[in-house]
Design a protein around this motif. Structure first.
Motif, mmCIF file in Angstrom:
data_model
loop_
_atom_site.group_PDB
_atom_site.id
_atom_site.type_symbol
_atom_site.label_atom_id
_atom_site.label_comp_id
_atom_site.label_asym_id
_atom_site.label_seq_id
_atom_site.Cartn_x
_atom_site.Cartn_y
_atom_site.Cartn_z
ATOM 1 N N PHE A 197 0.832 -1.198 0.000
ATOM 2 C CA PHE A 197 0.000 0.000 0.000
ATOM 3 C C PHE A 197 0.869 1.252 0.000
ATOM 4 O O PHE A 197 2.059 1.219 0.350
ATOM 5 C CB PHE A 197 -0.939 0.017 1.218
ATOM 6 C CG PHE A 197 -0.250 0.041 2.551
ATOM 7 C CD1 PHE A 197 0.200 1.232 3.109
ATOM 8 C CD2 PHE A 197 -0.046 -1.137 3.273
ATOM 9 C CE1 PHE A 197 0.836 1.260 4.353
ATOM 10 C CE2 PHE A 197 0.578 -1.126 4.510
ATOM 11 C CZ PHE A 197 1.030 0.081 5.048
ATOM 12 N N VAL A 198 0.245 2.353 -0.393
ATOM 13 C CA VAL A 198 0.818 3.689 -0.247
ATOM 14 C C VAL A 198 -0.286 4.579 0.311
ATOM 15 O O VAL A 198 -1.356 4.704 -0.290
ATOM 16 C CB VAL A 198 1.331 4.260 -1.585
ATOM 17 C CG1 VAL A 198 1.763 5.719 -1.408
ATOM 18 C CG2 VAL A 198 2.482 3.432 -2.125
ATOM 19 N N ILE A 199 -0.053 5.173 1.474
ATOM 20 C CA ILE A 199 -0.995 6.115 2.076
ATOM 21 C C ILE A 199 -0.650 7.512 1.573
ATOM 22 O O ILE A 199 0.516 7.922 1.622
ATOM 23 C CB ILE A 199 -0.925 6.064 3.612
ATOM 24 C CG1 ILE A 199 -1.255 4.653 4.118
ATOM 25 C CG2 ILE A 199 -1.865 7.083 4.236
ATOM 26 C CD1 ILE A 199 -0.966 4.450 5.590
ATOM 27 N N ALA A 200 -1.651 8.242 1.096
ATOM 28 C CA ALA A 200 -1.389 9.559 0.535
ATOM 29 C C ALA A 200 -2.486 10.537 0.940
ATOM 30 O O ALA A 200 -3.644 10.152 1.083
ATOM 31 C CB ALA A 200 -1.298 9.491 -0.995
ATOM 32 N N GLY A 201 -2.089 11.796 1.120
ATOM 33 C CA GLY A 201 -3.093 12.824 1.342
ATOM 34 C C GLY A 201 -2.643 13.941 2.254
ATOM 35 O O GLY A 201 -1.587 13.873 2.899
ATOM 36 N N ASP A 202 -3.461 14.967 2.286
ATOM 37 C CA ASP A 202 -3.308 16.088 3.208
ATOM 38 C C ASP A 202 -3.900 15.648 4.536
ATOM 39 O O ASP A 202 -5.113 15.639 4.714
ATOM 40 C CB ASP A 202 -4.032 17.311 2.632
ATOM 41 C CG ASP A 202 -4.105 18.477 3.614
ATOM 42 O OD1 ASP A 202 -3.507 18.392 4.702
ATOM 43 O OD2 ASP A 202 -4.773 19.475 3.281
ATOM 44 N N GLN A 203 -3.034 15.284 5.479
ATOM 45 C CA GLN A 203 -3.498 14.765 6.766
ATOM 46 C C GLN A 203 -3.764 15.867 7.786
ATOM 47 O O GLN A 203 -4.254 15.598 8.883
ATOM 48 C CB GLN A 203 -2.477 13.775 7.331
ATOM 49 C CG GLN A 203 -2.162 12.602 6.417
ATOM 50 C CD GLN A 203 -3.348 11.701 6.153
ATOM 51 O OE1 GLN A 203 -4.220 11.531 6.998
ATOM 52 N NE2 GLN A 203 -3.407 11.126 4.963
ATOM 53 N N ASN A 204 -3.414 17.108 7.450
ATOM 54 C CA ASN A 204 -3.676 18.247 8.336
ATOM 55 C C ASN A 204 -3.102 18.041 9.739
ATOM 56 O O ASN A 204 -3.704 18.451 10.736
ATOM 57 C CB ASN A 204 -5.177 18.537 8.412
ATOM 58 C CG ASN A 204 -5.626 19.491 7.323
ATOM 59 O OD1 ASN A 204 -5.008 20.530 7.105
ATOM 60 N ND2 ASN A 204 -6.695 19.139 6.620
ATOM 61 N N SER A 205 -1.934 17.426 9.804
ATOM 62 C CA SER A 205 -1.304 17.188 11.103
ATOM 63 C C SER A 205 0.206 17.169 10.929
ATOM 64 O O SER A 205 0.733 16.404 10.108
ATOM 65 C CB SER A 205 -1.782 15.859 11.696
ATOM 66 O OG SER A 205 -1.190 15.619 12.955
#
Length: 399
Positions: free
Chosen positions: A279-287
């Motif tokens: 897997f690859v986790i991606a995104g604007d996590q705002n943290s």
């Protein structure tokens, strides 16, 4: 791990993080560039994004497309791209912007796209912010002036296994064991900001969580996309901060064997990701790990998950911006080399909030933040969004 200078085809020089020597592509696998970019392609009214993308020439879309073309990711998550059914907005962006070279950058083709409904703007029927009125963005499942505002889009050069994609838009917050539900500080009862009736409908995802399987040769890589709510715009109950924490925790549980048994997707299928899945986790996590307003440890829970590889992308542009802008950047605990967001100089300052995190079983070898230095010919692209594209080059083995 060491910092390197990476030369783009445009001639601009950026800093990056070299994780390993670049592996040669052969019959044993392929090199794939994964990226995330909060492009701020959201609009204030439903249908406006389609209007803006219906023909070439929108200045912001031109800049966003050029950022993508300069970085050339193979698999890309775009945050804050309004949801339009039938991939209509996605098709227009591909045809009128990405497929047309911007300012000398080569066009780029993404044959595959995935999008799905977002919780933004979807009414709950409850006064979630306790302002005495029911309705508006603050009382929706995710803040939004209309359904689908601030949505997500996945673009890929590799086939997307849409039949096996999983969405978790409707998963209830209360169904997460040990959920960090917000507390009304005026009462002695814990975790009581929301009524039991509200919790019976309130969803965890402020947008959605997606598991999008990407077929890379004979391998499948699960591209895990999300955009948790900012941990701000609330009060002492910290309803957005606690939700941000649990939206991030969702992926940490999903990819950790034995932790995600409670999870159920929108089709009713239970459980998290298999122990041997890539897997690859991606995104604007705002943290940010050290600075900002998120609940302490929120993003660390994901960065330290047993199967997650922390890639630590960076740029010298982030360092220079923190120095030049000063303000809240002075005295921050985090190294500005890893910043991805360029925010208010007074508060919170620049932060690391955008992530691309591969799993064990994949082999990341280079990680970068696209943040051109002020004297670069591409410095004008720093205004495309208040976020910067984050990219990680990963070797995907055939097995």
């Amino acid at each position: 791990m060491k910092r390197i200078a990476a030369v783009f085809t445009s001639g601009a020089v950026l800093a990056g993080t070299l994780l390993a020597a670049a592996p040669a592509e052969a019959a044993v696998g392929q090199n794939v560039r994964f990226a995330t970019f909060n492009a701020s392609l959201n609009r204030g009214a439903a249908g406006q994004l389609v209007t803006d993308l219906s023909q070439p020439g929108n200045a912001q879309a031109n800049e966003v497309a050029e950022v993508v073309q300069r970085n050339r990711p193979d698999v890309l998550l775009i945050n804050e791209f309004d949801y339009v059914p039938g991939n209509r907005a996605a098709d227009l962006f591909r045809e009128n912007y990405l497929a047309r070279g911007q300012n000398g950058a080569a066009p780029i083709d993404y044959p595959y796209a995935f999008t799905a409904p977002s919780n933004t703007g979807v009414a709950t029927g409850f006064d979630l912010d306790r302002n005495g009125q029911v309705g508006g963005g603050n009382d929706a499942h995710g803040f939004g002036l209309f359904e689908g505002q601030y949505g997500m889009l996945v673009l890929s050069k590799y086939p997307i296994d849409t039949k096996n994609a999983r969405t978790f838009q409707k998963f209830l917050w209360k169904d997460m064991p040990g959920a960090l539900l917000p507390d009304d500080p005026a009462t002695a009862t814990p975790n009581d900001w929301y009524s039991p009736q509200a919790l019976d409908v309130l969803r965890l995802s402020s947008k959605s969580h997606w598991d999008v399987p990407i077929r890379v040769g004979r391998s499948t890589v699960h591209f895990l996309a999300s955009h948790p709510t900012p941990p701000t715009f609330d009060g002492p109950e910290d309803r957005n901060g606690t939700r941000n924490h649990d939206e991030i925790r969702f992926w940490a549980d999903y990819v950790t064997p034995g932790k995600g048994r409670y999870i159920r997707d929108d089709d009713g299928r239970r459980g998290g990701l298999g122990a041997h899945e890539k897997f690859v986790i991606a995104g604007d996590q705002n943290s940010d790990p050290l600075d900002g307003d998120s609940v302490p440890g929120a993003i660390s829970r994901l960065l330290n998950a047993p199967r997650v590889i922390e890639t630590r992308p960076g740029s010298e542009g982030g360092v220079r911006a923190a120095q030049d802008q000063a303000g809240a950047n002075i005295g921050q605990k985090g190294d500005p080399y890893f910043d991805t967001g360029d925010f208010n100089d007074n508060a919170p300052g620049n932060l690391r909030i955008d992530y691309v995190l591969p799993s064990k079983g994949l082999f990341p070898w280079r990680a970068e933040v696209f943040w051109p230095l002020p004297d670069s010919p591409l410095a004008r692209l720093n205004d495309a969004s208040d976020h910067h594209l984050v990219r990680v080059d990963v070797f995907v083995p055939r097995w």
